[in-house]
Design a protein around this motif. Sequence first.
Motif, PDB file in Angstrom:
ATOM      1  N   ILE A  78      71.782  32.952   0.667  1.00 42.91           N
ATOM      2  CA  ILE A  78      70.462  33.235   1.209  1.00 42.91           C
ATOM      3  C   ILE A  78      69.695  34.049   0.172  1.00 42.91           C
ATOM      4  N   ASN A  79      68.407  33.754   0.041  1.00 41.51           N
ATOM      5  CA  ASN A  79      67.575  34.352  -1.001  1.00 41.51           C
ATOM      6  C   ASN A  79      66.754  35.506  -0.430  1.00 41.51           C
ATOM      7  N   PHE A  80      66.929  36.700  -0.969  1.00 39.38           N
ATOM      8  CA  PHE A  80      66.182  37.871  -0.528  1.00 39.38           C
ATOM      9  C   PHE A  80      65.313  38.424  -1.651  1.00 39.38           C
ATOM     10  N   HIS A  81      64.750  37.547  -2.469  1.00 35.59           N
ATOM     11  CA  HIS A  81      63.871  38.027  -3.532  1.00 35.59           C
ATOM     12  C   HIS A  81      62.526  38.468  -2.951  1.00 35.59           C
ATOM     13  N   ASP A  82      61.795  39.250  -3.719  1.00 35.29           N
ATOM     14  CA  ASP A  82      60.384  39.534  -3.445  1.00 35.29           C
ATOM     15  C   ASP A  82      59.601  39.137  -4.677  1.00 35.29           C
ATOM     16  N   GLY A  83      58.388  38.644  -4.500  1.00 37.72           N
ATOM     17  CA  GLY A  83      57.557  38.335  -5.654  1.00 37.72           C
ATOM     18  C   GLY A  83      57.394  39.574  -6.527  1.00 37.72           C
ATOM     19  N   GLY A  84      57.737  39.444  -7.807  1.00 33.33           N
ATOM     20  CA  GLY A  84      57.646  40.588  -8.713  1.00 33.33           C
ATOM     21  C   GLY A  84      58.761  41.593  -8.531  1.00 33.33           C
ATOM     22  N   GLY A  85      59.806  41.217  -7.808  1.00 37.68           N
ATOM     23  CA  GLY A  85      60.896  42.154  -7.535  1.00 37.68           C
ATOM     24  C   GLY A  85      61.539  42.684  -8.800  1.00 37.68           C
ATOM     25  N   ASP A  86      61.635  43.998  -8.930  1.00 34.64           N
ATOM     26  CA  ASP A  86      62.235  44.576 -10.132  1.00 34.64           C
ATOM     27  C   ASP A  86      63.714  44.890  -9.914  1.00 34.64           C
ATOM     28  N   ILE A  87      64.374  45.401 -10.940  1.00 32.20           N
ATOM     29  CA  ILE A  87      65.822  45.640 -10.878  1.00 32.20           C
ATOM     30  C   ILE A  87      66.147  46.793  -9.929  1.00 32.20           C
ATOM     31  N   GLU A  88      65.288  47.787  -9.876  1.00 33.05           N
ATOM     32  CA  GLU A  88      65.500  48.897  -8.938  1.00 33.05           C
ATOM     33  C   GLU A  88      65.518  48.385  -7.502  1.00 33.05           C
ATOM     34  N   GLU A  89      64.586  47.495  -7.185  1.00 36.37           N
ATOM     35  CA  GLU A  89      64.548  46.919  -5.840  1.00 36.37           C
ATOM     36  C   GLU A  89      65.771  46.041  -5.583  1.00 36.37           C
ATOM     37  N   ALA A  90      66.206  45.286  -6.593  1.00 35.69           N
ATOM     38  CA  ALA A  90      67.381  44.417  -6.435  1.00 35.69           C
ATOM     39  C   ALA A  90      68.623  45.241  -6.111  1.00 35.69           C
ATOM     40  N   LEU A  91      68.783  46.374  -6.786  1.00 40.30           N
ATOM     41  CA  LEU A  91      69.930  47.248  -6.515  1.00 40.30           C
ATOM     42  C   LEU A  91      69.861  47.797  -5.100  1.00 40.30           C
ATOM     43  N   PHE A  92      68.679  48.239  -4.695  1.00 32.94           N
ATOM     44  CA  PHE A  92      68.493  48.770  -3.343  1.00 32.94           C
ATOM     45  C   PHE A  92      68.819  47.715  -2.289  1.00 32.94           C
ATOM     46  N   LYS A  93      68.333  46.496  -2.492  1.00 26.69           N
ATOM     47  CA  LYS A  93      68.585  45.418  -1.545  1.00 26.69           C
ATOM     48  C   LYS A  93      70.079  45.083  -1.472  1.00 26.69           C
ATOM     49  N   ALA A  94      70.725  45.013  -2.646  1.00 28.17           N
ATOM     50  CA  ALA A  94      72.148  44.681  -2.687  1.00 28.17           C
ATOM     51  C   ALA A  94      72.970  45.720  -1.942  1.00 28.17           C
ATOM     52  N   ASP A  95      72.573  46.986  -2.062  1.00 28.92           N
ATOM     53  CA  ASP A  95      73.297  48.065  -1.396  1.00 28.92           C
ATOM     54  C   ASP A  95      73.327  47.857   0.113  1.00 28.92           C
ATOM     55  N   ILE A  96      72.235  47.337   0.663  1.00 27.00           N
ATOM     56  CA  ILE A  96      72.155  47.089   2.104  1.00 27.00           C
ATOM     57  C   ILE A  96      72.811  45.765   2.484  1.00 27.00           C
ATOM     58  N   LEU A  97      72.472  44.713   1.764  1.00 27.38           N
ATOM     59  CA  LEU A  97      72.915  43.370   2.149  1.00 27.38           C
ATOM     60  C   LEU A  97      74.409  43.156   1.935  1.00 27.38           C
ATOM     61  N   VAL A  98      74.927  43.648   0.807  1.00 28.84           N
ATOM     62  CA  VAL A  98      76.356  43.476   0.525  1.00 28.84           C
ATOM     63  C   VAL A  98      77.203  44.250   1.533  1.00 28.84           C
ATOM     64  N   GLU A  99      76.701  45.400   1.946  1.00 29.36           N
ATOM     65  CA  GLU A  99      77.435  46.190   2.939  1.00 29.36           C
ATOM     66  C   GLU A  99      77.489  45.476   4.285  1.00 29.36           C
ATOM     67  N   GLN A 100      76.401  44.786   4.645  1.00 28.16           N
ATOM     68  CA  GLN A 100      76.349  44.147   5.957  1.00 28.16           C
ATOM     69  C   GLN A 100      76.986  42.759   5.963  1.00 28.16           C
ATOM     70  N   ALA A 101      76.949  42.065   4.840  1.00 22.36           N
ATOM     71  CA  ALA A 101      77.529  40.715   4.747  1.00 22.36           C
ATOM     72  C   ALA A 101      78.866  40.828   4.015  1.00 22.36           C
ATOM     73  N   ARG A 102      79.926  40.995   4.753  1.00 19.07           N
ATOM     74  CA  ARG A 102      81.207  41.393   4.160  1.00 19.07           C
ATOM     75  C   ARG A 102      81.883  40.315   3.321  1.00 19.07           C
ATOM     76  N   TYR A 103      81.423  39.052   3.417  1.00 15.31           N
ATOM     77  CA  TYR A 103      82.064  38.002   2.631  1.00 15.31           C
ATOM     78  C   TYR A 103      81.257  37.596   1.394  1.00 15.31           C
ATOM     79  N   VAL A 104      80.155  38.262   1.158  1.00 18.46           N
ATOM     80  CA  VAL A 104      79.393  37.989  -0.059  1.00 18.46           C
ATOM     81  C   VAL A 104      80.177  38.481  -1.270  1.00 18.46           C
ATOM     82  N   ASP A 105      80.446  37.575  -2.201  1.00 11.90           N
ATOM     83  CA  ASP A 105      81.201  37.967  -3.394  1.00 11.90           C
ATOM     84  C   ASP A 105      80.494  37.542  -4.679  1.00 11.90           C
TER      85      ASP A 105
END
Length: 359
Positions: A78-105
């Motif tokens: 599933i794609n959770f990009h934002d238009g113009g999304g920077d690396i700081e935002e990507a890290l923040f998003k991953a911190d939330i999404l990876v924690e909640q989706a336990r099988y994402v590898d």
Amino acid sequence: MNLSSILNSKYLLRFLTVLLSVLFLFSVIVSAFVSYFKDDKQTKLTLFEGNKDGFSALALGTSHSIGFHFPSLGVDGINFHDGGGDIEEALFKADILVEQARYVDIVFLAVSPGSLHMSQRYISDDWGRRRLAVINNLPVAFNAFIFNPKASFKRLLFKFFPIFEFRQIIRTWLIGESSQLSADVSVSCFGKGIVELDYQSFLLGDYKEEIISPHCLAEYADSTIKKHIQYIEATILADSNVPQLNVKRLVKLASMLKDRYGRLVLVVPPLTREYYEDARIQKWVPQHNALLAELAEQTNIEVYDFHDFFYEQMADGSNDFFYDDDHLALPGAIEFSKALKKAMDDRAISREQSKLISN
């Protein structure tokens, strides 16, 4: 004790009680109104929250992430990009999404030239509103309050008092749906692609069906490049350390995946000659490649460069793959993703063979 003071306190308490009751009743009425008239179509968030354990991959970062076509990659993503999304935002998003989706590898992240040199902190017209938009595109999480308490509080406020959705419904009733292209978009430049997906698939990937006419590529590329170079220069002028900060953020993102034996896949996506070979972009390519080489040294970071993937097929002046000068349309995303999967599989086989030889 002053009797008038006691009476004033009682009056104030009664007034506050009535006010809170009215606000609560108003909220219930508005919420019911919005729920009744709101479109019943699923959103990306409802899809994710209803099937968190069904996803094994995420795509993050900029809008170039629409080039990752999950079925062609052989993953449930599933794609959770934002238009113009920077690396700081990507890290923040991953911190939330990876924690909640336990099988994402596996996390896919498109890194076109300059993306490691940009920060929304310095290029956004309203960084507070930008952070609110990022948070609104994510599941509710405590981490969001750390990222931005003010924006997170606003999100909760809007959730319980959906006055803006109420206003949009009323506005739609009064003036109807508006469909307006931006001033710099020429409708004549676009045609429908030949591949179609169902609604849910588009939510998962945010794919584009339209194809840009080849004669429009140069004009679009010039406009896009001017904008991107402005972003890069504004960021570096404000903080020249941003590229190295972004490298550290990506290393941290990759470390989140180590416990589940996961990996971060960084890809320079396919781009048009008109965009990539422009002198203004080429100025930043050596630094960009040096940063990617540094990241590739990490054990669970893979780096791939597909910037010229469609050069040969477009050498005759045709275009069946790009939505605009630097974004893939769905047909291009499918073909590119199949090639990326093969490259990833080949690298995995090569790695296993190296292990066998060393043992």
